[in-house]
Design a protein around this motif. Structure first.
Motif, PDB file in Angstrom:
ATOM      1  N   ALA A 136       0.831  -1.185  -0.095  1.00 18.30           N
ATOM      2  CA  ALA A 136       0.029  -0.057  -0.014  1.00 18.30           C
ATOM      3  C   ALA A 136       0.938   1.215  -0.161  1.00 18.30           C
ATOM      4  N   PRO A 137       0.522   2.220  -0.394  1.00 18.89           N
ATOM      5  CA  PRO A 137       1.304   3.419  -0.707  1.00 18.89           C
ATOM      6  C   PRO A 137       1.493   4.481   0.666  1.00 18.89           C
ATOM      7  N   THR A 138       2.164   3.652   1.796  1.00 21.29           N
ATOM      8  CA  THR A 138       2.407   3.904   3.033  1.00 21.29           C
ATOM      9  C   THR A 138       3.876   4.218   3.116  1.00 21.29           C
ATOM     10  N   PRO A 139       4.635   4.867   4.133  1.00 26.50           N
ATOM     11  CA  PRO A 139       5.808   5.158   4.128  1.00 26.50           C
ATOM     12  C   PRO A 139       7.031   3.856   3.808  1.00 26.50           C
ATOM     13  N   ASN A 140       6.195   2.806   4.393  1.00 27.56           N
ATOM     14  CA  ASN A 140       7.191   1.519   4.440  1.00 27.56           C
ATOM     15  C   ASN A 140       7.011   0.923   2.999  1.00 27.56           C
ATOM     16  N   GLY A 141       5.592   1.085   2.597  1.00 30.67           N
ATOM     17  CA  GLY A 141       5.148   0.377   1.208  1.00 30.67           C
ATOM     18  C   GLY A 141       5.882   1.129   0.044  1.00 30.67           C
ATOM     19  N   VAL A 142       6.040   2.418   0.028  1.00 31.02           N
ATOM     20  CA  VAL A 142       6.638   3.066  -0.933  1.00 31.02           C
ATOM     21  C   VAL A 142       8.059   3.109  -1.268  1.00 31.02           C
ATOM     22  N   LYS A 143       8.597   2.364  -0.103  1.00 35.51           N
ATOM     23  CA  LYS A 143      10.172   2.164  -0.589  1.00 35.51           C
ATOM     24  C   LYS A 143      10.607   0.966  -1.679  1.00 35.51           C
ATOM     25  N   VAL A 144       9.242   0.149  -1.476  1.00 35.41           N
ATOM     26  CA  VAL A 144       9.609  -0.770  -2.569  1.00 35.41           C
ATOM     27  C   VAL A 144       9.160  -0.574  -3.837  1.00 35.41           C
ATOM     28  N   SER A 145       8.013   0.242  -3.946  1.00 34.96           N
ATOM     29  CA  SER A 145       7.516   0.598  -5.131  1.00 34.96           C
ATOM     30  C   SER A 145       8.476   1.585  -5.738  1.00 34.96           C
TER      31      SER A 145
ATOM     32  N   THR B  91      14.441   6.375   3.216  1.00 36.08           N
ATOM     33  CA  THR B  91      14.247   7.363   4.169  1.00 36.08           C
ATOM     34  C   THR B  91      13.401   8.422   3.427  1.00 36.08           C
ATOM     35  N   LEU B  92      13.425   8.690   2.008  1.00 38.71           N
ATOM     36  CA  LEU B  92      12.540   9.762   1.748  1.00 38.71           C
ATOM     37  C   LEU B  92      11.127   9.797   2.093  1.00 38.71           C
ATOM     38  N   GLY B  93      10.191   8.609   1.656  1.00 39.23           N
ATOM     39  CA  GLY B  93       9.030   8.489   2.149  1.00 39.23           C
ATOM     40  C   GLY B  93       8.434   8.967   3.657  1.00 39.23           C
ATOM     41  N   TRP B  94       9.697   8.447   4.433  1.00 39.11           N
ATOM     42  CA  TRP B  94       9.240   8.937   5.909  1.00 39.11           C
ATOM     43  C   TRP B  94       9.269  10.424   6.341  1.00 39.11           C
ATOM     44  N   VAL B  95      10.489  10.888   5.534  1.00 41.42           N
ATOM     45  CA  VAL B  95      10.667  12.522   5.920  1.00 41.42           C
ATOM     46  C   VAL B  95       9.462  13.268   5.194  1.00 41.42           C
TER      47      VAL B  95
ATOM     48  N   ILE C 268      24.574   0.437   3.918  1.00 42.44           N
ATOM     49  CA  ILE C 268      23.525  -0.552   4.586  1.00 42.44           C
ATOM     50  C   ILE C 268      23.326  -0.002   6.218  1.00 42.44           C
ATOM     51  N   GLN C 269      24.287   0.750   6.465  1.00 47.68           N
ATOM     52  CA  GLN C 269      24.216   1.149   8.000  1.00 47.68           C
ATOM     53  C   GLN C 269      22.995   2.456   8.070  1.00 47.68           C
ATOM     54  N   TRP C 270      22.995   3.114   6.965  1.00 53.17           N
ATOM     55  CA  TRP C 270      21.945   4.144   6.811  1.00 53.17           C
ATOM     56  C   TRP C 270      20.602   3.385   6.619  1.00 53.17           C
ATOM     57  N   VAL C 271      20.431   2.423   5.912  1.00 50.42           N
ATOM     58  CA  VAL C 271      19.268   1.650   5.775  1.00 50.42           C
ATOM     59  C   VAL C 271      18.936   1.253   7.346  1.00 50.42           C
ATOM     60  N   PHE C 272      19.656   0.716   7.868  1.00 47.71           N
ATOM     61  CA  PHE C 272      19.302   0.057   9.274  1.00 47.71           C
ATOM     62  C   PHE C 272      18.971   1.359  10.117  1.00 47.71           C
ATOM     63  N   PHE C 273      19.672   2.385   9.970  1.00 47.31           N
ATOM     64  CA  PHE C 273      19.245   3.653  10.778  1.00 47.31           C
ATOM     65  C   PHE C 273      17.723   4.200  10.365  1.00 47.31           C
TER      66      PHE C 273
END
Ligand SMILES: N[C@@H](CCC(=O)N[C@@H](CS)C(=O)NCC(=O)O)C(=O)O
Length: 234
Positions: free
Chosen positions: A26-35, A186-190, A116-121
């Protein structure tokens, strides 16, 4: 043609193109990472809208792929060893897609782990903390009289944006010169924090001009714009 019958999720959300990577999201901040990632790398895929407002991610078919009941998840008909492969957790999916295609993750070992460190962040801090701001500022938690939870998460969000501000100073992207999965994560979350969650003033976002410029740069990417709307509800 790929056989996805081993995945109960494919019975509830049938594949019209079983040879393409199947995205359940779904187009949520976690979902849109993958799309966003899929739009960036140009891998053919078929998106399926999972209505989390109707608890569709808690159905037996969905839980068979992700026992944690959250979007996003994928089934890749052409997984490791050419076999169909299911995966959940957006950070793991970003890493998987980056390695599969050799895109958006630097080849240089040091830079790769820095990325990868910043992805985990993002996964460990930005997502969970910003999400709590959403709950206590915009959604059900806003009715709670005791404002200490909101203050705690808003203060921590401001601190995390400050970490990003420092990191992005002198760098166009989080990993450095190149746009990577750290930016995709990170973009979608900010964007959501200051947009949908309406927390711009609450976290003092205007004190972080470097993050603001990075966000603008990221949102100007056509793949990001497309990814932000996928999967659509209709
Ligand atoms: N750590 C997980 C978090 C996923 C997550 O929290 N997804 C939310 C939407 S952004 C969800 O599915 N919520 C539905 C629910 O909890 O019922 C990931 O990054 O994939």
């Amino acid at each position: 043609m790929a056989d996805l019958s081993a995945f109960p999720i494919a019975a509830r959300w049938p594949a019209r193109h079983p040879d393409r990577l199947q995205l359940y999201s779904a187009p949520t901040p976690n979902g849109v990472k993958v799309s966003i990632m899929l739009e960036e790398i140009g891998l053919p895929y078929e998106p399926h809208y999972v209505d989390i407002g109707k608890d569709e991610s808690w159905t037996p078919e969905y839980l068979a792929l992700n026992p944690n009941g959250k979007i996003p998840a994928i089934v890749d008909p052409d997984g490791p060893d050419g076999k169909p492969f299911g995966l959940f957790e957006s950070g793991a999916i970003l890493l998987y897609l980056a390695e599969k295609t050799g895109k958006l993750l630097p080849a240089d070992a040091a830079l790769r782990y820095e990325t990868i460190q910043w992805v985990f962040f993002q996964m460990a801090a930005i997502g969970p903390i910003f999400g709590q701001v959403g709950f206590f500022h915009k959604f059900a938690g806003r009715e709670i009289a005791d404002k200490r939870p909101l203050e705690r998460y808003a203060t921590e969000s401001r601190r995390l944006i400050g970490v990003l501000e420092t990191r992005l100073t002198g760098r166009p992207w989080i990993a450095g010169d190149d746009y990577t999965i750290a930016d995709v994560a990170t973009l979608g979350w900010v964007r959501n924090l200051i947009g949908f969650y309406e927390a711009r003033d609450l976290v003092g976002f205007d004190d972080f001009p470097t993050v603001a410029k990075w966000l603008e740069r990221g949102l100007a990417r056509p793949a990001v714009q497309r990814g932000l709307t996928i999967p659509s509800k209709g």
